[in-house]
Design an enzyme around this catalytic site. Structure first.
Site, short mmCIF file in Angstrom:
data_model
loop_
_atom_site.label_atom_id
_atom_site.label_comp_id
_atom_site.label_asym_id
_atom_site.label_seq_id
_atom_site.Cartn_x
_atom_site.Cartn_y
_atom_site.Cartn_z
N TYR A 25 -98.09 122.52 42.59
CA TYR A 25 -96.85 123.14 42.12
C TYR A 25 -95.70 122.13 42.19
CZ TYR A 25 -99.51 127.43 43.00
OH TYR A 25 -100.47 128.41 43.02
N GLU A 51 -80.29 126.56 37.31
CA GLU A 51 -79.99 126.71 35.88
C GLU A 51 -81.14 127.41 35.14
OE1 GLU A 51 -78.96 122.87 34.32
OE2 GLU A 51 -76.98 122.91 35.25
N GLU A 61 -80.48 117.56 42.55
CA GLU A 61 -80.66 117.74 41.11
C GLU A 61 -81.83 118.67 40.81
OE1 GLU A 61 -80.16 117.97 37.27
OE2 GLU A 61 -78.72 117.04 38.61
#
Length: 125
Positions: A23, A83, A76
């Site tokens: 993952y 987002e 990030e």
């Protein structure tokens, strides 16, 4: 008291570690292919991290210089995840969605400022 567990949390032991690694690699691949900001930050890291090993600084200073660079990558990844989750919920403009995305951006901006601050303190101090 009944504790509810996710049905996706069924694996334990070594199998869970293998799944989690898969993952994680998928997440890195998704960030690299889908997020220009991640690729740009990775490029910055490919310059700054090796540079830290060529500078005449102590081991602790070098560790800090590398750590803040890696921290910006982590931020990030989290920003991109926020987002993506917001966009998954709805592409409709909403003040709370804007706030969430703006806060993620602010976290990344703060991480980038931290890189500049740490490197400046070490190199100019």
């Amino acid at each position: 008291m009944v504790v509810m567990m996710s049905p996706f949390k069924g694996q334990t032991g070594f199998k869970r570690i293998l799944n989690a690694t898969g993952y994680s690699l998928a997440g890195l691949r998704a960030a690299f292919t889908g997020e220009a900001a991640f690729r740009q930050l990775l490029l910055i890291n490919l310059v700054l991290v090796p540079l830290a090993f060529f500078l005449d600084v102590s081991r602790v200073e070098r560790a800090l210089m590398v750590a803040v660079c890696v921290l910006a990558l982590i931020v990030e990844l989290l920003n991109s995840a926020v987002e993506a989750a917001i966009d998954r919920i709805s592409l409709e403009l909403h003040p709370l969605s804007k706030n969430a995305k703006d806060m993620g951006s602010a976290a990344q901006f703060t991480a980038l400022c931290l890189i500049g601050l740490v490197w400046a303190i070490i190199l100019l101090g």
